[in-house]
Design a protein around this motif. Structure first.
Motif, PDB file in Angstrom:
ATOM      1  N   GLU A 162      -3.450 -10.227  -9.777  1.00  0.00           N
ATOM      2  CA  GLU A 162      -3.050  -8.881  -9.424  1.00  0.00           C
ATOM      3  C   GLU A 162      -1.744  -8.532 -10.117  1.00  0.00           C
ATOM      4  OE1 GLU A 162      -1.748  -9.195  -4.978  1.00  0.00           O
ATOM      5  OE2 GLU A 162      -3.478 -10.500  -5.306  1.00  0.00           O
ATOM      6  N   THR A 171       2.397   1.831  -3.400  1.00  0.00           N
ATOM      7  CA  THR A 171       1.422   2.354  -4.358  1.00  0.00           C
ATOM      8  C   THR A 171       1.193   3.847  -4.141  1.00  0.00           C
ATOM      9  OG1 THR A 171       0.319   0.209  -4.552  1.00  0.00           O
ATOM     10  CG2 THR A 171      -0.956   2.143  -5.182  1.00  0.00           C
ATOM     11  N   TYR A 190       2.019   7.097  -6.732  1.00  0.00           N
ATOM     12  CA  TYR A 190       1.072   8.142  -7.120  1.00  0.00           C
ATOM     13  C   TYR A 190       1.617   9.532  -6.799  1.00  0.00           C
ATOM     14  CZ  TYR A 190      -2.959   5.435  -8.696  1.00  0.00           C
ATOM     15  OH  TYR A 190      -3.807   4.633  -9.420  1.00  0.00           O
ATOM     16  N   SER A 192       0.830  -1.199   0.000  1.00  0.00           N
ATOM     17  CA  SER A 192       0.000   0.000   0.000  1.00  0.00           C
ATOM     18  C   SER A 192       0.864   1.249   0.000  1.00  0.00           C
ATOM     19  CB  SER A 192      -0.919  -0.010   1.224  1.00  0.00           C
ATOM     20  OG  SER A 192      -1.639   1.199   1.329  1.00  0.00           O
ATOM     21  N   CYS A 212       2.877   0.115  -8.556  1.00  0.00           N
ATOM     22  CA  CYS A 212       1.465   0.420  -8.329  1.00  0.00           C
ATOM     23  C   CYS A 212       0.682  -0.894  -8.270  1.00  0.00           C
ATOM     24  CB  CYS A 212       0.938   1.324  -9.449  1.00  0.00           C
ATOM     25  SG  CYS A 212      -0.631   2.085  -9.063  1.00  0.00           S
ATOM     26  N   HIS A 213       0.582  -1.442  -7.066  1.00  0.00           N
ATOM     27  CA  HIS A 213      -0.054  -2.746  -6.875  1.00  0.00           C
ATOM     28  C   HIS A 213      -1.547  -2.646  -7.172  1.00  0.00           C
ATOM     29  CE1 HIS A 213      -1.818  -5.958  -4.170  1.00  0.00           C
ATOM     30  NE2 HIS A 213      -1.042  -6.625  -4.983  1.00  0.00           N
ATOM     31  N   THR A 214      -2.033  -3.494  -8.077  1.00  0.00           N
ATOM     32  CA  THR A 214      -3.430  -3.469  -8.491  1.00  0.00           C
ATOM     33  C   THR A 214      -4.032  -4.867  -8.392  1.00  0.00           C
ATOM     34  OG1 THR A 214      -2.970  -1.675 -10.044  1.00  0.00           O
ATOM     35  CG2 THR A 214      -5.014  -2.879 -10.376  1.00  0.00           C
ATOM     36  N   HIS A 264      -6.537  -0.972  -5.348  1.00  0.00           N
ATOM     37  CA  HIS A 264      -5.236  -0.930  -4.676  1.00  0.00           C
ATOM     38  C   HIS A 264      -5.274  -1.504  -3.265  1.00  0.00           C
ATOM     39  CE1 HIS A 264      -3.872   1.274  -8.082  1.00  0.00           C
ATOM     40  NE2 HIS A 264      -4.577   2.353  -7.808  1.00  0.00           N
TER      41      HIS A 264
END
Length: 200
Positions: free
Chosen positions: A151, A12, A16, A9, A156-158, A118
């Motif tokens: 995932e 990510t 951003y 988290s 940027c973990h999605t 996220h």
């Protein structure tokens, strides 16, 4: 929450911070036609003068549109740079991390577009329970999720969700799904948008 989930988290959010201005340039427009329709449905449930929590406001254009419809929006984001970009336009937002912060409330509606993608998969139920708890009885929740399996790793973990799997998560949190819409966005990404309510 596991240290691994928290680390993903944080990574990510950090990505951003670096990407915010470019992201702002890409999305700088009023919501598209289907997006506007979804937001109008949310406002219809929240009621005129309703109070809406937006989680992950980003550049703030969805909040701008909502406010034009006569509701009050609490703009929040975990990324400081997005809040700075909004402040430069005279819009006030607050730092809020969905995973660890209290959401407050009760709200007439909660909005989370392209945000819960996220949230680590093993934290999704807890986050949805927190959102449900922040709504008044009859309050509405609008969320958009990437459609698919698995995932993505990297900065940027999605997390991707199939429509039925995420719908069952909503229902497990005590929310009633009213409708869902499928669309294809930028880079041929598939999205599902879910509108749910907390039973009155």
């Amino acid at each position: 929450m596991s240290s691994e989930a928290l680390a993903k988290s944080r990574q990510t959010i950090s990505s951003y911070e670096d990407y915010a201005e470019r992201y702002d340039t890409i999305v700088r427009h009023v919501p598209n036609e289907s997006g506007q329709a979804s937001l109008k449905r949310l406002v219809a449930l929240a009621g005129k003068g309703g109070r809406i929590l937006e989680v992950g406001s980003g550049a703030g254009y969805d909040a701008d549109f909502l406010e034009s419809l006569g509701v009050t929006v609490r703009r929040t984001d975990a990324t400081k740079r997005f809040l700075e970009l909004q402040a430069a336009r005279g819009k006030q937002g607050e730092l809020l991390d969905l995973l660890i912060d209290d959401l407050g409330g009760p709200y007439d509606a909660v909005l989370a577009l392209a945000v819960l993608i996220h949230v680590p998969r093993d934290q999704t139920d807890q986050v949805l329970a927190k959102i449900e708890g922040s709504l008044r009885p009859g309050g509405a929740f609008l969320a958009s999720m990437r459609n698919g399996d698995g995932e993505t790793e990297g900065n940027c973990h999605t997390v991707l969700w199939r429509r039925d799997d995420f719908a069952s998560r909503l229902e497990g949190a005590g929310l009633v799904l009213l409708r869902d819409d499928f669309n294809v966005g930028r880079n041929s990404e598939e999205w599902n948008t879910f509108l749910a309510v907390k039973p009155a």
